[in-house]
Design an enzyme around this catalytic site. Structure first.
Site, PDB file in Angstrom:
ATOM      1  N   ALA A 115       0.817  -1.210   0.000  1.00 21.27           N
ATOM      2  CA  ALA A 115       0.000   0.000   0.000  1.00 21.27           C
ATOM      3  C   ALA A 115       0.856   1.267   0.000  1.00 21.27           C
ATOM      4  CB  ALA A 115      -0.921  -0.005   1.212  1.00 21.27           C
TER       5      ALA A 115
ATOM      6  N   LYS B  74      14.067   5.619   2.043  1.00 15.74           N
ATOM      7  CA  LYS B  74      13.426   5.304   0.768  1.00 15.74           C
ATOM      8  C   LYS B  74      12.716   6.539   0.259  1.00 15.74           C
ATOM      9  CE  LYS B  74       9.996   2.093  -1.187  1.00 15.74           C
ATOM     10  NZ  LYS B  74       9.279   0.834  -0.948  1.00 15.74           N
TER      11      LYS B  74
ATOM     12  N   ASN C 132       2.708  -1.544   4.337  1.00 14.86           N
ATOM     13  CA  ASN C 132       3.234  -0.246   3.935  1.00 14.86           C
ATOM     14  C   ASN C 132       4.358  -0.391   2.923  1.00 14.86           C
ATOM     15  OD1 ASN C 132       4.254   2.331   3.765  1.00 14.86           O
ATOM     16  ND2 ASN C 132       4.819   2.503   5.920  1.00 14.86           N
ATOM     17  N   CYS C 133       4.177   0.165   1.744  1.00 16.05           N
ATOM     18  CA  CYS C 133       5.202   0.101   0.696  1.00 16.05           C
ATOM     19  C   CYS C 133       6.527   0.691   1.157  1.00 16.05           C
ATOM     20  CB  CYS C 133       4.696   0.843  -0.545  1.00 16.05           C
ATOM     21  SG  CYS C 133       5.948   1.157  -1.808  1.00 16.05           S
ATOM     22  N   PHE C 134       6.468   1.757   1.968  1.00 18.35           N
ATOM     23  CA  PHE C 134       7.690   2.461   2.342  1.00 18.35           C
ATOM     24  C   PHE C 134       8.355   1.889   3.588  1.00 18.35           C
ATOM     25  CE2 PHE C 134       6.161   5.367  -0.788  1.00 18.35           C
ATOM     26  CZ  PHE C 134       7.306   5.973  -1.290  1.00 18.35           C
TER      27      PHE C 134
END
Length: 233
Positions: free
Chosen positions: A87, A159, A142-144
């Protein structure tokens, strides 16, 4: 970019837009699917969101109950991306979509070549970026929270850009989220953690897409880029 003879020699830069998430995702998928119909070259567009929006990856199956609560409270809206990954909270950042009709067949090589213009653009602004080296973690929402070899991190290990892909009939759609000013309160509500630090002040918030479009032209000199428009059709 690869020197393959199959490369198209013209590309389109679409204007920056700010739209709802469902329209953004539908448009990117439409552009990918219509490449095969018209024999077009690559397309790049930058956009923002009438947000905050949460985009979830193509393969994310189980979503936290707290996200449904936030949607019901109208704190966020959720849309599914056609690309993979975890996400992404779209608020205070800049999104790009690159549609590439003739990418390298290796996914790793495609990421490498499709990110060179971004790295060059940020380097010209004073921020050096390199690829991450963490394994993909599908248990993270969480993508990050992780930095894989598809992502770009700064010299401090933060990132800065998360990337994800969709392949269809040999063609590629690559999404990227450029983290600029992540909103603290909504980030905490969505992910239960502090957001990453904001990008340094020397990274422009207005007109960043123009810097990156310029680096695209110099990084892929064998492509003649022209400005395109979005029509009602």
């Amino acid at each position: 970019m690869s020197n393959s003879n199959s490369l198209q020699n013209s590309g389109r830069l679409l204007p920056h837009t700010k739209m709802d998430g469902d329209f953004n995702m539908a448009l990117d998928l439409f552009l990918l699917e219509n490449l095969s119909l018209n024999g077009q070259g690559p397309i790049l567009r930058f956009y923002s969101w009438n947000g905050p929006w949460l985009s979830i990856g193509r393969n994310q199956k189980i979503l936290p109950f707290s996200w449904e609560k936030l949607v019901n409270e109208k704190a966020i809206r959720i849309v599914r991306r056609p690309t993979g990954g975890n996400a992404v909270l779209h608020s205070g950042g800049l999104t790009y979509a690159l549609v590439w009709p003739t990418p390298p067949r290796s996914k790793r090589q495609a990421y490498f070549e499709s990110c060179q213009w971004i790295m060059k653009g940020f380097d010209s602004l004073g921020m050096s970026l390199h690829f991450g080296n963490q394994p993909q973690n599908n248990n993270q929402n969480n993508c990050f929270s992780t930095s894989t070899s598809a992502d770009l991190i700064d010299q401090s290990g933060f990132k800065r850009i998360g990337n994800a892909q969709l392949w269809k009939g040999g063609r590629l759609l690559q999404h990227g989220e450029i983290l600029l000013d992540p909103p603290t309160e909504i980030w905490r509500k969505v992910f239960g953690s502090q957001p990453p630090d904001a990008a340094p002040s020397f990274i422009p918030r207005e007109g960043l897409n123009k810097y990156l479009e310029s680096s695209l032209s110099s990084t892929w000199p064998n492509i003649s880029w022209s400005k395109g428009n979005l029509t009602n059709q």
